[in-house]
Design a protein around this motif. Sequence first.
Motif, PDB file in Angstrom:
ATOM      1  N   GLN A   1       0.860  -1.183   0.000  1.00 33.30           N
ATOM      2  CA  GLN A   1       0.000   0.000   0.000  1.00 33.30           C
ATOM      3  C   GLN A   1       0.896   1.232   0.000  1.00 33.30           C
ATOM      4  OE1 GLN A   1      -1.220   3.291   1.000  1.00 33.30           O
ATOM      5  NE2 GLN A   1      -1.386   2.485   3.086  1.00 33.30           N
ATOM      6  N   VAL A   2       0.976   1.886  -1.155  1.00 33.72           N
ATOM      7  CA  VAL A   2       1.856   3.054  -1.279  1.00 33.72           C
ATOM      8  C   VAL A   2       1.047   4.291  -1.713  1.00 33.72           C
ATOM      9  CG1 VAL A   2       3.935   1.731  -1.713  1.00 33.72           C
ATOM     10  CG2 VAL A   2       2.544   2.401  -3.644  1.00 33.72           C
ATOM     11  N   TRP A   3      -0.094   4.467  -1.084  1.00 35.00           N
ATOM     12  CA  TRP A   3      -0.981   5.582  -1.424  1.00 35.00           C
ATOM     13  C   TRP A   3      -0.240   6.913  -1.417  1.00 35.00           C
ATOM     14  CZ3 TRP A   3      -2.606  10.140   0.665  1.00 35.00           C
ATOM     15  CH2 TRP A   3      -3.750  10.727   0.108  1.00 35.00           C
ATOM     16  N   SER A   4       0.593   7.127  -0.423  1.00 36.04           N
ATOM     17  CA  SER A   4       1.244   8.428  -0.264  1.00 36.04           C
ATOM     18  C   SER A   4       2.182   8.767  -1.410  1.00 36.04           C
ATOM     19  CB  SER A   4       2.029   8.466   1.053  1.00 36.04           C
ATOM     20  OG  SER A   4       1.176   8.309   2.158  1.00 36.04           O
TER      21      SER A   4
ATOM     22  N   GLU B   1      10.040  20.104   4.864  1.00 34.54           N
ATOM     23  CA  GLU B   1       9.166  20.544   5.949  1.00 34.54           C
ATOM     24  C   GLU B   1       7.848  19.786   5.800  1.00 34.54           C
ATOM     25  OE1 GLU B   1       9.584  22.628   8.512  1.00 34.54           O
ATOM     26  OE2 GLU B   1      11.684  22.997   8.009  1.00 34.54           O
ATOM     27  N   ILE B   2       7.609  18.822   6.677  1.00 37.45           N
ATOM     28  CA  ILE B   2       6.389  18.025   6.605  1.00 37.45           C
ATOM     29  C   ILE B   2       5.334  18.689   7.478  1.00 37.45           C
ATOM     30  CG2 ILE B   2       5.361  15.755   7.018  1.00 37.45           C
ATOM     31  CD1 ILE B   2       8.131  14.548   6.623  1.00 37.45           C
ATOM     32  N   PRO B   3       4.214  19.078   6.906  1.00 29.26           N
ATOM     33  CA  PRO B   3       3.207  19.811   7.685  1.00 29.26           C
ATOM     34  C   PRO B   3       2.589  18.954   8.781  1.00 29.26           C
ATOM     35  CG  PRO B   3       2.324  19.196   5.540  1.00 29.26           C
ATOM     36  CD  PRO B   3       3.791  18.857   5.508  1.00 29.26           C
TER      37      PRO B   3
ATOM     38  N   VAL C   1      -2.772  13.818  10.342  1.00 35.74           N
ATOM     39  CA  VAL C   1      -4.190  13.721  10.686  1.00 35.74           C
ATOM     40  C   VAL C   1      -5.119  13.841   9.487  1.00 35.74           C
ATOM     41  CG1 VAL C   1      -3.862  14.515  13.062  1.00 35.74           C
ATOM     42  CG2 VAL C   1      -4.246  16.196  11.252  1.00 35.74           C
ATOM     43  N   THR C   2      -4.543  13.930   8.300  1.00 39.69           N
ATOM     44  CA  THR C   2      -5.373  14.010   7.106  1.00 39.69           C
ATOM     45  C   THR C   2      -4.608  13.399   5.931  1.00 39.69           C
ATOM     46  OG1 THR C   2      -6.726  15.508   5.742  1.00 39.69           O
ATOM     47  CG2 THR C   2      -4.540  16.289   6.351  1.00 39.69           C
ATOM     48  N   PRO C   3      -5.284  12.800   4.939  1.00 40.84           N
ATOM     49  CA  PRO C   3      -4.574  12.227   3.794  1.00 40.84           C
ATOM     50  C   PRO C   3      -3.707  13.287   3.111  1.00 40.84           C
ATOM     51  CG  PRO C   3      -6.863  11.523   3.800  1.00 40.84           C
ATOM     52  CD  PRO C   3      -6.746  12.585   4.862  1.00 40.84           C
TER      53      PRO C   3
ATOM     54  N   THR D   1       3.187  16.790  -2.124  1.00 40.10           N
ATOM     55  CA  THR D   1       2.902  18.121  -1.599  1.00 40.10           C
ATOM     56  C   THR D   1       4.053  18.670  -0.768  1.00 40.10           C
ATOM     57  OG1 THR D   1       1.804  17.233   0.387  1.00 40.10           O
ATOM     58  CG2 THR D   1       0.424  17.655  -1.541  1.00 40.10           C
ATOM     59  N   PHE D   2       4.976  17.792  -0.335  1.00 38.10           N
ATOM     60  CA  PHE D   2       6.109  18.318   0.441  1.00 38.10           C
ATOM     61  C   PHE D   2       7.479  17.803  -0.010  1.00 38.10           C
ATOM     62  CE2 PHE D   2       4.258  14.834   3.063  1.00 38.10           C
ATOM     63  CZ  PHE D   2       5.334  13.964   3.124  1.00 38.10           C
ATOM     64  N   THR D   3       7.539  16.860  -0.965  1.00 39.44           N
ATOM     65  CA  THR D   3       8.831  16.427  -1.500  1.00 39.44           C
ATOM     66  C   THR D   3       8.714  16.072  -2.971  1.00 39.44           C
ATOM     67  OG1 THR D   3      10.627  14.800  -1.333  1.00 39.44           O
ATOM     68  CG2 THR D   3       8.435  14.056  -0.695  1.00 39.44           C
TER      69      THR D   3
END
Length: 241
Positions: A67-70, A188-190, A195-197, A202-204
């Motif tokens: 599972q590599v959704w991210s 910088e990871i928000p 807490v949210t998908p 969006t950050f890398t």
Amino acid sequence: MEFQYQNSYEIEEKIKTCKVALLPIGAVEAHGPHLPLGTDNILAESVARRLAEQVNGLVLPTLPYGQVWSLRNFPGSITLKNESLISILVDIGESLYKQGFTTFAMINGHLGNGTALKEAARVLFETCPELRVFYFFYPGMNQAAEDVRETKSAHNTYFHACEIETSYMLYLAPDFVDMDKAITDIPEIPANADVTPTPWETFTKSAVLGDAKLATSEKGKYIIDIAIENMVRLLTEKASS
């Protein structure tokens, strides 16, 4: 000992003496410019083989998708739904149980698989109550990594193609690492990523979460050896209880 290289005439007797089935589980996903797409598979396989030597286990063929959704939108990434992964793992576990195994240990090389592995283990707890099921993801690595890392972690949970994971590869599979292409990318990871998908693009842009240039085989050995020691202890403690 690797399960797939045995033959059907001999495996029944081998299962009687090797009651532990080890399933390496990885993923196919972006790992920056210096590591291959199959990094998680390579690491899971390597750890499983080393663990098998210490617990008299049989290493199953690697389950190479996760599972590599991210990271699903990065070039080369292939993802399964959690439901698909759970179903496959339950089917494998039930087959192993029918074959006579008493212990099923999933050796995970990819953090994103964690939810599915835990859920599959819960299903098997109900359907195969006499089968001992474990899901391992480098147990004890957090403290061990803190002992050797030279840079602050980009995230309190994530590590990816960074100083730590690249060190794993340098220790376990150095031929697949191109340190000439290793980069430093500490995004910088928000806070809302917890807490949210949050797709990682969006950050890398590199899928590297740290300074891969600082990776060494020695760091990898230190952490991996501790993780394997912990897995051996957990497996043998459970077996003797």
